[in-house]
Write an enzyme that holds these catalytic residues in place. Structure first.
Site, PDB file in Angstrom:
ATOM      1  N   HIS A   1      -0.114 -48.759-123.904  1.00 19.09           N
ATOM      2  CA  HIS A   1      -0.082 -47.532-123.093  1.00 19.09           C
ATOM      3  C   HIS A   1      -1.442 -46.847-123.180  1.00 19.09           C
ATOM      4  O   HIS A   1      -2.453 -47.433-122.822  1.00 19.09           O
ATOM      5  CB  HIS A   1       1.089 -46.666-123.575  1.00 19.09           C
ATOM      6  CG  HIS A   1       1.414 -45.472-122.737  1.00 19.09           C
ATOM      7  ND1 HIS A   1       0.957 -45.268-121.476  1.00 19.09           N
ATOM      8  CD2 HIS A   1       2.188 -44.378-123.027  1.00 19.09           C
ATOM      9  CE1 HIS A   1       1.420 -44.104-121.017  1.00 19.09           C
ATOM     10  NE2 HIS A   1       2.173 -43.550-121.936  1.00 19.09           N
TER      11      HIS A   1
ATOM     12  N   HIS B   1      -0.338 -53.570-114.956  1.00 15.81           N
ATOM     13  CA  HIS B   1       0.351 -52.276-114.966  1.00 15.81           C
ATOM     14  C   HIS B   1       1.799 -52.503-114.554  1.00 15.81           C
ATOM     15  O   HIS B   1       2.082 -53.322-113.702  1.00 15.81           O
ATOM     16  CB  HIS B   1      -0.322 -51.320-113.969  1.00 15.81           C
ATOM     17  CG  HIS B   1       0.016 -49.892-114.191  1.00 15.81           C
ATOM     18  ND1 HIS B   1       1.176 -49.336-113.710  1.00 15.81           N
ATOM     19  CD2 HIS B   1      -0.622 -48.925-114.876  1.00 15.81           C
ATOM     20  CE1 HIS B   1       1.218 -48.059-114.058  1.00 15.81           C
ATOM     21  NE2 HIS B   1       0.149 -47.779-114.782  1.00 15.81           N
TER      22      HIS B   1
ATOM     23  N   ASP C   1      -7.633 -47.634-117.637  1.00 17.94           N
ATOM     24  CA  ASP C   1      -8.236 -47.768-118.974  1.00 17.94           C
ATOM     25  C   ASP C   1      -9.409 -48.728-119.004  1.00 17.94           C
ATOM     26  O   ASP C   1     -10.172 -48.739-119.962  1.00 17.94           O
ATOM     27  CB  ASP C   1      -7.162 -48.254-119.962  1.00 17.94           C
ATOM     28  CG  ASP C   1      -6.083 -47.208-120.143  1.00 17.94           C
ATOM     29  OD1 ASP C   1      -4.914 -47.492-119.865  1.00 17.94           O
ATOM     30  OD2 ASP C   1      -6.450 -46.069-120.511  1.00 17.94           O
TER      31      ASP C   1
HETATM   32  C1  SDX Z   1      -1.347 -47.122-119.075  1.00 12.73           C
HETATM   33  O1  SDX Z   1       3.083 -46.649-117.080  1.00 12.73           O
HETATM   34  C2  SDX Z   1       1.972 -45.936-116.787  1.00 12.73           C
HETATM   35  O2  SDX Z   1       1.891 -45.275-115.809  1.00 12.73           O
HETATM   36  C3  SDX Z   1       0.876 -46.069-117.835  1.00 12.73           C
HETATM   37  C4  SDX Z   1      -0.446 -45.452-117.487  1.00 12.73           C
HETATM   38  C5  SDX Z   1      -0.361 -43.949-117.412  1.00 12.73           C
HETATM   39  O3  SDX Z   1      -1.245 -43.389-116.791  1.00 12.73           O
HETATM   40  O4  SDX Z   1       0.529 -43.375-118.104  1.00 12.73           O
HETATM   41  O5  SDX Z   1      -0.933 -45.978-116.268  1.00 12.73           O
HETATM   42  C6  SDX Z   1      -1.467 -45.764-118.568  1.00 12.73           C
HETATM   43  O6  SDX Z   1      -0.643 -47.309-120.029  1.00 12.73           O
HETATM   44  C7  SDX Z   1      -2.029 -48.251-118.336  1.00 12.73           C
HETATM   45  C8  SDX Z   1      -1.685 -49.648-118.934  1.00 12.73           C
HETATM   46  C9  SDX Z   1      -2.583 -49.848-120.149  1.00 12.73           C
HETATM   47  N1  SDX Z   1      -2.215 -51.042-120.887  1.00 12.73           N
HETATM   48  C10 SDX Z   1      -3.004 -52.135-120.899  1.00 12.73           C
HETATM   49  O7  SDX Z   1      -4.029 -52.234-120.213  1.00 12.73           O
HETATM   50  C11 SDX Z   1      -2.550 -53.228-121.860  1.00 12.73           C
HETATM   51  C12 SDX Z   1      -2.663 -54.596-121.150  1.00 12.73           C
HETATM   52  N2  SDX Z   1      -1.661 -54.627-120.080  1.00 12.73           N
HETATM   53  C13 SDX Z   1      -0.391 -55.295-120.431  1.00 12.73           C
HETATM   54  O8  SDX Z   1       0.011 -55.051-121.768  1.00 12.73           O
HETATM   55  C14 SDX Z   1       0.676 -55.091-119.350  1.00 12.73           C
HETATM   56  O9  SDX Z   1       0.084 -55.319-118.138  1.00 12.73           O
HETATM   57  C15 SDX Z   1       1.428 -53.787-119.278  1.00 12.73           C
HETATM   58  C16 SDX Z   1       2.064 -53.413-120.572  1.00 12.73           C
HETATM   59  C17 SDX Z   1       0.512 -52.683-118.861  1.00 12.73           C
HETATM   60  C18 SDX Z   1       2.528 -53.927-118.210  1.00 12.73           C
HETATM   61  O10 SDX Z   1       3.398 -54.869-118.698  1.00 12.73           O
HETATM   62  P1  SDX Z   1       4.756 -55.237-117.887  1.00 12.73           P
HETATM   63  O11 SDX Z   1       4.922 -54.444-116.663  1.00 12.73           O
HETATM   64  O12 SDX Z   1       5.884 -55.229-118.874  1.00 12.73           O
HETATM   65  O13 SDX Z   1       4.419 -56.681-117.364  1.00 12.73           O
HETATM   66  P2  SDX Z   1       4.766 -57.958-118.142  1.00 12.73           P
HETATM   67  O14 SDX Z   1       4.389 -57.784-119.575  1.00 12.73           O
HETATM   68  O15 SDX Z   1       6.160 -58.319-117.809  1.00 12.73           O
HETATM   69  O16 SDX Z   1       3.726 -59.010-117.502  1.00 12.73           O
HETATM   70  C19 SDX Z   1       4.075 -59.737-116.320  1.00 12.73           C
HETATM   71  C20 SDX Z   1       3.264 -61.032-116.445  1.00 12.73           C
HETATM   72  C21 SDX Z   1       3.514 -61.759-117.774  1.00 12.73           C
HETATM   73  O17 SDX Z   1       3.262 -63.142-117.560  1.00 12.73           O
HETATM   74  P3  SDX Z   1       4.547 -64.115-117.210  1.00 12.73           P
HETATM   75  O18 SDX Z   1       5.558 -63.897-118.328  1.00 12.73           O
HETATM   76  O19 SDX Z   1       5.042 -63.668-115.849  1.00 12.73           O
HETATM   77  O20 SDX Z   1       3.966 -65.518-117.217  1.00 12.73           O
HETATM   78  O21 SDX Z   1       1.861 -60.707-116.442  1.00 12.73           O
HETATM   79  C22 SDX Z   1       1.276 -61.101-117.683  1.00 12.73           C
HETATM   80  C23 SDX Z   1       2.419 -61.237-118.675  1.00 12.73           C
HETATM   81  O22 SDX Z   1       2.084 -62.156-119.721  1.00 12.73           O
HETATM   82  N3  SDX Z   1       0.357 -60.019-118.062  1.00 12.73           N
HETATM   83  C24 SDX Z   1      -0.868 -60.215-118.573  1.00 12.73           C
HETATM   84  C25 SDX Z   1      -1.409 -58.923-118.734  1.00 12.73           C
HETATM   85  N4  SDX Z   1      -0.509 -58.003-118.337  1.00 12.73           N
HETATM   86  C26 SDX Z   1       0.585 -58.688-117.929  1.00 12.73           C
HETATM   87  N5  SDX Z   1      -1.540 -61.327-118.903  1.00 12.73           N
HETATM   88  C27 SDX Z   1      -2.804 -61.161-119.410  1.00 12.73           C
HETATM   89  N6  SDX Z   1      -3.401 -59.942-119.586  1.00 12.73           N
HETATM   90  C28 SDX Z   1      -2.729 -58.814-119.258  1.00 12.73           C
HETATM   91  N7  SDX Z   1      -3.308 -57.616-119.441  1.00 12.73           N
END
Ligand code: SDX
Length: 449
Positions: A285, A326, A384
């Site tokens: 997050h 996201h 971010d």
């Molecule tokens: C913020 O919610 C908000 O509004 C948050 C925010 C706010 O202003 O409050 O916008 C702020 O928190 C932004 C997000 C910051 N976090 C990161 O940058 C951390 C890296 N991102 C990931 O951890 C992830 O993208 C999330 C947590 C942000 C979202 O995760 P989801 O929606 O649960 O998606 P998921 O984990 O189900 O991923 C879907 C697919 C998966 O692959 P498959 O299982 O389909 O094969 O996408 C892949 C994931 O492995 N994936 C990534 C990835 N993010 C998702 N693969 C590599 N790198 C990534 N960053």
């Protein structure tokens, strides 16, 4: 005299969900029930229709939605996100226009009051906030108890919780004046707590804010200044104000949902915000901006990018590209574009356009955006991805990045808390899918194997 802008009226503008109109019903057919369960569909002013499942419990069913991927936890008038279109509106105004033409305190007013302020309202709101920037002696004294290496987010959680202790007696959350005073106080004090936290880590004492400086200028002054002669760079001050704006609110994200759930018990609002800070700290997050810099340091040089992109795609490897992806945006995060522009402005102003971190981030972004894995999963840079590089250039240490996010997000958190408690609300109490042991009798120890 400028005509008062639409919605500049006092108090939250909020349409009742009953007014949203019921577009139609969903019918849930369940084996064993002689007729379908009719579920009303609520029509939003923007976005997806919502199926109201409230009556399911009465029919003997729960819904199951870990991570709340398909769940609307509440109705709200504050912020709208369209993840497919890459749209972010605060009370209907696009973030791009606000970032370009408004300022952080005006956005705080907008989030709280529902409309843009008249010049008089803006001046009065700014004065009310500025008058509350001081930190209570008891809270200030706490900072000395933390070791110099204590993580700033842990300190911020503690100091904000301490505000609850200071501002509890006589606080009436059913009183609109008390709610607004709490909102203004939190918006005012967060940068003061952030500056106090930063200076503690540097072994420096508290510096009182100056009346001749605006919100972002005071944050820079109270954080970095050695004395009154500190020079404020207007480009950096504008960038800080814009960074606060880009983080101000984001609908029902994890930390805002935490504030709402904590607030739904009727707890002290400062405690609810402290809970939000604790949730924001997580690397998935708000902790992601700190994690982006750590990731870039781990990659080390552009030659290693392909190896790390492969790791990010490997299911068995926990490595992810921080700042990418996201839950809602399946298109470019509109904040990321503004953040990228701000990043370039700051680096140009400081003469470090070729900052190796920026070069690496841009190369990583290009590779990821052209890679099938990221395209297929609609993974784009989020707010971010560039904020960390910008903050590092400004001189903010990595461990303070999420503290900046906390300062920016405070108006969003408290606006959602206020929207919730201003109307009748229920305590949040989700249920579960129980997969544990069925009933069994206790076995005295002498009869156990
Ligand atoms: C913020 O919610 C908000 O509004 C948050 C925010 C706010 O202003 O409050 O916008 C702020 O928190 C932004 C997000 C910051 N976090 C990161 O940058 C951390 C890296 N991102 C990931 O951890 C992830 O993208 C999330 C947590 C942000 C979202 O995760 P989801 O929606 O649960 O998606 P998921 O984990 O189900 O991923 C879907 C697919 C998966 O692959 P498959 O299982 O389909 O094969 O996408 C892949 C994931 O492995 N994936 C990534 C990835 N993010 C998702 N693969 C590599 N790198 C990534 N960053």
């Amino acid at each position: 005299m400028a005509k008062p802008t639409e919605g500049a009226a006092r108090g939250p503008i909020r349409s009742d969900k009953r007014e949203s109109g019921q577009a139609r019903h969903a019918r849930l057919y369940v084996n064993g029930l002689d007729r379908p369960i009719e579920l009303p569909i609520l029509k939003p002013s923007l976005g997806q229709d919502v199926i109201d499942i409230g009556r399911l419990t009465g029919k003997g069913y729960f819904t199951y939605d870990p991570g709340f991927v398909s769940t609307a936890s509440c109705d709200s008038n504050i912020t709208f996100i369209d993840g497919d279109a890459g749209t972010l509106l605060h009370r209907g105004y696009p973030i791009e226009q606000l970032a370009e033409q408004s300022d952080f305190l005006e956005l705080c007013y907008l989030l709280l009051h529902g409309g843009l302020p008249s010049a008089a309202d803006k001046a009065a709101f700014n004065a009310a906030v500025m008058s509350e920037r001081g930190v209570p002696d008891g809270v200030r004294a706490m900072i000395a108890q933390f070791s110099p290496g204590a993580h700033p987010m842990g300190i911020m959680t503690a100091l904000t919780g301490a505000l609850a202790a200071e501002y509890h007696e006589g606080l009436d959350i059913t009183d609109e004046a008390d709610r607004m005073a709490t909102a203004q106080r939190l918006i005012a004090k967060m940068p003061s707590l952030a500056a106090l936290t930063y200076r503690h880590g540097k072994g420096k004492g508290y510096l009182a804010p100056r009346d001749d400086l605006n919100y972002a200028e005071n944050f820079l002054y109270t954080t970095f200044a050695e004395d009154e002669n500190y020079e404020i760079n207007p480009v950096i001050a504008r960038a800080m104000d814009r960074i606060f704006m880009l983080h101000a609110d984001h609908e029902q994200n994890a930390s805002t949902s935490t504030v709402r759930l904590a607030g739904s018990t009727g707890t002290n609002p400062y405690s609810a915000i402290a809970a939000g800070i604790a949730a924001l700290w997580g690397p998935s997050h708000g902790g992601a901006n700190e994690a982006v810099l750590q990731m870039l340091a781990e990659i080390g040089s552009p030659e290693n990018i392909d190896t790390f992109v492969a790791k990010a795609k490997d299911k068995d490897d926990p490595f992810r590209i921080m700042g990418f992806g996201h839950r809602v945006y399946k298109n470019y995060d509109p904040r990321a574009k503004v953040m990228q522009e701000t990043c370039h402005e700051v680096l140009a102003e400081l003469g470090v356009e070729s900052d190796p971190m920026l070069v690496m981030a841009q190369r990583l972004e290009k590779i990821a955006l052209e890679d099938e894995y990221f395209i297929e999963r609609r993974l784009y840079p989020n707010v971010d991805f560039y904020s960390g590089i910008t903050l590092k250039a400004v001189g903010i240490p990595t461990e303070m990045f999420t503290v900046i996010f906390t300062t920016g997000r405070t108006p969003g958190w408290i606006a959602h808390w206020r929207e919730m408690v201003s109307e009748p609300y229920k305590i949040g109490r989700p249920r579960q899918l129980y997969l544990g042991q069925t009933k069994r009798d206790y076995v005295p120890i002498e009869h156990r194997p």
